[in-house]
Every structure is written in structure tokens, then in C-alpha cells.
Design a protein around this motif. Structure first.
Motif, mmCIF file in Angstrom:
data_model
loop_
_atom_site.group_PDB
_atom_site.id
_atom_site.type_symbol
_atom_site.label_atom_id
_atom_site.label_comp_id
_atom_site.label_asym_id
_atom_site.label_seq_id
_atom_site.Cartn_x
_atom_site.Cartn_y
_atom_site.Cartn_z
ATOM 1 N N VAL A 1 13.013 4.073 -7.028
ATOM 2 C CA VAL A 1 12.868 5.221 -7.925
ATOM 3 C C VAL A 1 13.444 6.500 -7.315
ATOM 4 C CG1 VAL A 1 11.210 6.704 -9.141
ATOM 5 C CG2 VAL A 1 10.884 4.224 -9.095
ATOM 6 N N TYR A 2 13.096 6.767 -6.051
ATOM 7 C CA TYR A 2 13.474 8.045 -5.443
ATOM 8 C C TYR A 2 14.825 7.993 -4.730
ATOM 9 C CZ TYR A 2 8.771 9.731 -6.439
ATOM 10 O OH TYR A 2 7.609 10.115 -7.078
ATOM 11 N N TYR A 3 15.201 6.804 -4.239
ATOM 12 C CA TYR A 3 16.466 6.715 -3.502
ATOM 13 C C TYR A 3 17.546 5.957 -4.273
ATOM 14 C CZ TYR A 3 14.002 8.552 0.557
ATOM 15 O OH TYR A 3 13.289 9.361 1.407
ATOM 16 N N GLY A 4 17.225 5.468 -5.426
ATOM 17 C CA GLY A 4 18.214 4.840 -6.283
ATOM 18 C C GLY A 4 18.749 3.517 -5.786
ATOM 19 N N LEU B 1 17.720 -4.448 -1.717
ATOM 20 C CA LEU B 1 16.518 -3.952 -1.054
ATOM 21 C C LEU B 1 16.368 -4.450 0.378
ATOM 22 C CD1 LEU B 1 13.910 -4.235 -3.949
ATOM 23 C CD2 LEU B 1 14.641 -2.136 -2.832
ATOM 24 N N ALA B 2 16.825 -5.676 0.649
ATOM 25 C CA ALA B 2 16.558 -6.323 1.942
ATOM 26 C C ALA B 2 17.003 -5.486 3.141
ATOM 27 C CB ALA B 2 17.210 -7.705 1.980
ATOM 28 N N PRO B 3 18.235 -4.928 3.171
ATOM 29 C CA PRO B 3 18.634 -4.138 4.355
ATOM 30 C C PRO B 3 17.755 -2.904 4.570
ATOM 31 C CG PRO B 3 20.542 -4.712 3.025
ATOM 32 C CD PRO B 3 19.349 -5.036 2.215
ATOM 33 N N HIS B 4 17.375 -2.244 3.480
ATOM 34 C CA HIS B 4 16.561 -1.030 3.611
ATOM 35 C C HIS B 4 15.130 -1.358 4.033
ATOM 36 C CE1 HIS B 4 19.684 1.496 1.795
ATOM 37 N NE2 HIS B 4 19.889 0.492 0.939
ATOM 38 N N VAL B 5 14.573 -2.446 3.478
ATOM 39 C CA VAL B 5 13.224 -2.857 3.873
ATOM 40 C C VAL B 5 13.211 -3.310 5.335
ATOM 41 C CG1 VAL B 5 11.382 -4.542 3.469
ATOM 42 C CG2 VAL B 5 12.522 -3.471 1.532
ATOM 43 N N ALA B 6 14.256 -4.057 5.757
ATOM 44 C CA ALA B 6 14.337 -4.509 7.151
ATOM 45 C C ALA B 6 14.445 -3.323 8.098
ATOM 46 C CB ALA B 6 15.531 -5.440 7.317
ATOM 47 N N GLN B 7 15.244 -2.312 7.710
ATOM 48 C CA GLN B 7 15.383 -1.124 8.554
ATOM 49 C C GLN B 7 14.048 -0.391 8.681
ATOM 50 O OE1 GLN B 7 18.381 1.601 7.216
ATOM 51 N NE2 GLN B 7 18.060 3.051 8.879
ATOM 52 N N GLU C 1 0.818 -1.215 0.000
ATOM 53 C CA GLU C 1 0.000 0.000 0.000
ATOM 54 C C GLU C 1 0.858 1.274 0.000
ATOM 55 O OE1 GLU C 1 -3.732 -2.023 2.467
ATOM 56 O OE2 GLU C 1 -2.291 -0.712 3.460
ATOM 57 N N LEU C 2 1.942 1.237 0.766
ATOM 58 C CA LEU C 2 2.814 2.422 0.849
ATOM 59 C C LEU C 2 3.855 2.467 -0.258
ATOM 60 C CD1 LEU C 2 3.363 2.495 4.723
ATOM 61 C CD2 LEU C 2 1.769 3.866 3.374
ATOM 62 N N ARG C 3 3.890 1.445 -1.090
ATOM 63 C CA ARG C 3 4.792 1.385 -2.248
ATOM 64 C C ARG C 3 6.248 1.615 -1.819
ATOM 65 N NH1 ARG C 3 2.412 5.103 -6.882
ATOM 66 N NH2 ARG C 3 3.740 3.739 -8.158
ATOM 67 N N VAL C 4 6.631 0.896 -0.768
ATOM 68 C CA VAL C 4 7.970 1.085 -0.194
ATOM 69 C C VAL C 4 9.050 0.708 -1.193
ATOM 70 C CG1 VAL C 4 9.534 0.330 1.632
ATOM 71 C CG2 VAL C 4 7.124 0.747 2.154
ATOM 72 N N VAL C 5 8.877 -0.414 -1.869
ATOM 73 C CA VAL C 5 9.897 -0.873 -2.827
ATOM 74 C C VAL C 5 10.020 0.133 -3.977
ATOM 75 C CG1 VAL C 5 10.505 -2.694 -4.459
ATOM 76 C CG2 VAL C 5 9.550 -3.287 -2.218
ATOM 77 N N TYR C 6 8.893 0.640 -4.429
ATOM 78 C CA TYR C 6 8.912 1.624 -5.530
ATOM 79 C C TYR C 6 9.655 2.892 -5.113
ATOM 80 C CZ TYR C 6 7.176 5.005 -8.942
ATOM 81 O OH TYR C 6 7.079 5.991 -9.901
#
Length: 393
Positions: free
Chosen positions: A242-245, A253-259, A233-238
Motif C-alpha cells: 500500500v505505502y511502497y507500491g 514481495l519476496a526480495p523486500h520481505v527477505a531484506q 502483527e507488523l503488517r509488513v506485506v500491507y
């Protein structure tokens, strides 16, 4: 970032303590720090506490603590029942408070608000059934029926009288020192239920273990779907790509999603870990007791067989040793024989290895379906049980 590491360390420490407390005595952990931590939690900490109380407050305070211990551990009391209700109530409360605002969500419908409440209610009903049902109390009025229902095997069960109840002691029964009663097909006394588990309520106990295992799995999956729905819903992966490169791969992606999860949904993650651990433990307990029921054995009988086989082994070894000693003495008194070569004596089989141990023969095991039928429909609940009369002497 420090908060994330603190939450991770907290989860690891909690997991280690729970596993050590509940599973530290398992053979797989023998000689490991888990076993030592289990000993400290279950025995060492309390022993140090008693010493501290005696040193600071004197012997009277220590005696008071011991009297409280006897009241809680050696007499029927509702302490563990209250703790169970507190655990299930607090867990459900935190799930409702932290996660119900996301229902309905991307993956979960609103119906889960009501099914979760129903599932918890059924679990509490099974708990009450197990706690307050008759486990199969043996009394003077039904002892003759139980004597015929479970014949003596003359191995671990022989004809005797209960020294406390002053009635014949049927096979497979045991006098519970906590409840102060004889219980038919006695399995164990469960502190959580404040009740014995016996012939009449083993079915409720198994249902309790299975349902709570499934309940924990349901809760963990529901929380995982809530978190996954929030990611969608929050489109975290997108946003990350897209915005943070951030690279569009699992490793990137895993470390950023886990954080992000640890900072935003740490309560749900901790609840998930707790539910998964409890579900695994309940699955183990259920599997153990289900295997006992399928073979028509009880926990009490398992220990009895272990003691009996150990006693048989020691007795046979003593007989073999006595026979070997007798042969050695008679050989010394006779003519001297040619000495045996060292090579031959090294490979010669020890006489102790020839000692035979009586194999376990469970005469109460009558097959898979009959054993399950006896658990689901206990003998004492059938109409034929009350019509059974003892044979005339």
C-alpha cells in the motif's frame, strides 16, 4: 545492504563447513571440494598446526601438544561432554534472549516458554543416562552368561580370550582401548558421551538421537512461527504493497520481505538454519542406528563383515588366479593347440569373475519385533539372565 550480504555469506560458509566436517567422508562427496575440505578440517589443519608449533617453538612444544592430544583422544575425558552442554546451553540462551519477548505471539502461546525448557531438560537427562550408564561391561562374574546369550557364528566371531582382560571373549563383544574394558554387543565408543555404546545403553543412545532431532525441529518451527507472527502483527506485506507500491505477488514481495527479515531478525534466521542442519544430521544418524538395531547388527559388526567379505574376495581371486596359472603352464607343456580367435577371447568370461564370495549371514537377526525387544529390554537386564549358568565342561 552490505550487512545483509555479509549475513548470507556467513550462513553459506557456516553451512559448508558443518556439512564438510560431518558428512565429507560420505561416498556422495567423493572427489569433490567437500571431501577435500573435510580432510583439511579433520587432518590437514592439525598437521599444519603441529608443523607450525615445531618450527616456531621447537620439538618440546610439539611433544606437549601430542601429549594433550593423547590425553583428549585416547583416554576417557569430559571434553566433548562439556562442548555438548555448551552448545545446547548457548543455543537455548540465544533463543530465549532473542525470541522469548515475542511469546505469546500471533501463532505461539505462552505455554511454549515452558515446554521448550522441559524439552531441553529431557534432552539433557537422556544425555546423562547415555553418558553414565553401564554399556554392558563384561567381567569375570557375568562372562559365562554372556557366552550363552550370544553364541559364536564362527565367521566373524570365534572362541578366543581377551588379551587384556584375560577372560573368555563373548561373541559380539569388543575390548575398548579407550575405556579399557570389554563391552557386550559393542557398537562404538562415543566421544560425545565419553562412554561406549553397547548392549545395555543402546536404547538410551537411540532415544537421545531421536529426541534431539525432534527438539531441533521443534525449535526451528517455533522460530519460523515467531517470524511469521511478527510479519502478521507488523503488517509488513500491507505496508509494502500500500505505502511502497510493491506488487502483490510472491516474486515482487519476496526480495523486500527477505531484506526486512535479514535486517530485523537475522539472529532468529541463523538459529533456524543451524537447527535445521543439526536436525537433518541427527535424523541421518538415528536412521542409520535404527536400521542396525532392526537387523540386530552393530557398527562394529558392519566393519567386521566388510573386512571379512573383502578378505574372502581376495582369497578366492588368488585361488582362481593360481588355478588359471597352473592350467596355462600345463597347456604349454602339452601339444600346441589351435590359437583362440581374438573375437572369442574378447568375449570369453574372465576366470576371476567366477570366484564366489561367502554371503553375509547374520545369525543374530531374529526378526523385527525380537530385535527391537532385545534393544529396548537388553538380555542382561532380564531376571532370566542372572539365573543362567554356564554348561559344565
Amino acid at each position: 545492504m552490505a550487512l545483509n550480504w555479509l549475513l548470507i555469506c556467513h550462513g553459506l560458509v557456516t553451512l559448508t563447513v558443518i556439512i564438510s566436517f560431518l558428512c565429507g567422508q560420505w561416498p556422495i562427496f567423493q572427489g569433490t571440494p567437500i571431501e577435500r575440505l573435510h580432510h583439511f578440517i579433520t587432518f590437514g589443519a592439525y598437521d599444519y598446526f603441529l608443523r607450525f608449533v615445531g618450527f616456531v617453538f621447537g620439538d618440546k612444544a610439539r611433544s606437549l601438544v601430542l601429549s594433550i592430544e593423547r590425553c583428549c583422544c585416547d583416554r576417557p575425558n569430559p571434553v566433548m561432554q562439556v562442548i555438548y552442554l555448551a552448545i545446547i546451553g548457548a543455543t537455548y540462551y540465544y533463543i530465549v534472549k532473542s525470541s522469548f519477548r515475542y511469546i505469546p505471539g500471533y501463532y505461539l502461546g505462552e505455554v511454549h516458554k515452558y515446554t521448550s525448557l522441559l524439552a531441553v531438560g529431557i534432552g539433557i537427562v537422556l544425555f546423562l543416562l547415555t553418558s553414565f550408564s553401564d554399556p554392558g561391561t563384561v567381567k569375570a562374574g557375568n562372562v559365562s552368561e554372556y557366552l550363552l546369550a550370544y553364541p559364536y557364528d564362527n565367521i566373524i566371531y570365534t572362541e578366543k580370550e581377551c588379551s587384556t582382560c584375560k577372560i573368555p571373549k563373548p561373541a559380539r563383544s569388543k575390548h575398548c582401548s579407550i575405556c579399557n574394558r570389554c563391552v557386550a554387543r559393542f557398537d562404538h565408543h562415543c566421544g560425545w558421551m565419553n562412554n561406549c555404546i553397547g548392549e545395555r545403553n543402546t536404547r538410551y543412545f537411540l532415544a537421545f538421537l531421536l529426541w534431539h532431532c525432534l527438539l531441533c525441529i521443534y525449535g526451528a518451527i517455533a522460530l519460523a512461527l515467531i517470524i511469521a507472527g511478527r510479519l502478521k502483527e507488523l503488517r509488513v506485506v500491507y505496508i509494502l504493497t500500500v505505502y511502497y507500491g510493491v506488487g502483490n505477488s510472491f516474486r515482487s514481495l519476496a526480495p523486500h520481505v527477505a531484506q526486512w527479515l535479514l535486517s530485523s531478525y537475522n539472529t532468529q534466521l541463523l538459529l533456524m538454519v543451524f537447527l535445521v542442519i543439526v536436525s537433518l544430521l541427527l535424523a541421518g544418524f538415528f536412521g542409520y542406528h535404527a536400521n542396525l538395531c532392526l537387523t540386530n547388527t552393530t557398527t562394529n559388526e558392519t566393519f567386521k563383515w566388510e573386512d571379512y567379505i573383502s578378505w574372502q574376495r581376495k582369497l578366492n581371486e588368488a585361488r582362481v588366479s593360481a588355478a588359471a596359472l597352473k592350467a596355462s603352464i600345463s597347456g604349454m607343456s602339452s601339444e600346441a593347440k589351435r590359437p583362440e580367435s581374438k573375437c572369442k577371447s574378447f568375449f570369453r568370461r574372465s576366470s576371476l569373475e567366477d570366484s564366489q564370495v561367502v554371503a553375509k549371514e547374520n545369525k543374530y537377526d531374529k526378526g523385527f519385533f525380537h530385535n527391537m525387544f532385545e534393544v529396548l529390554f537388553p538380555l542382561s537386564t532380564r531376571p532370566s539372565f542372572s539365573q543362567t549358568k554356564s554348561k559344565p565342561s
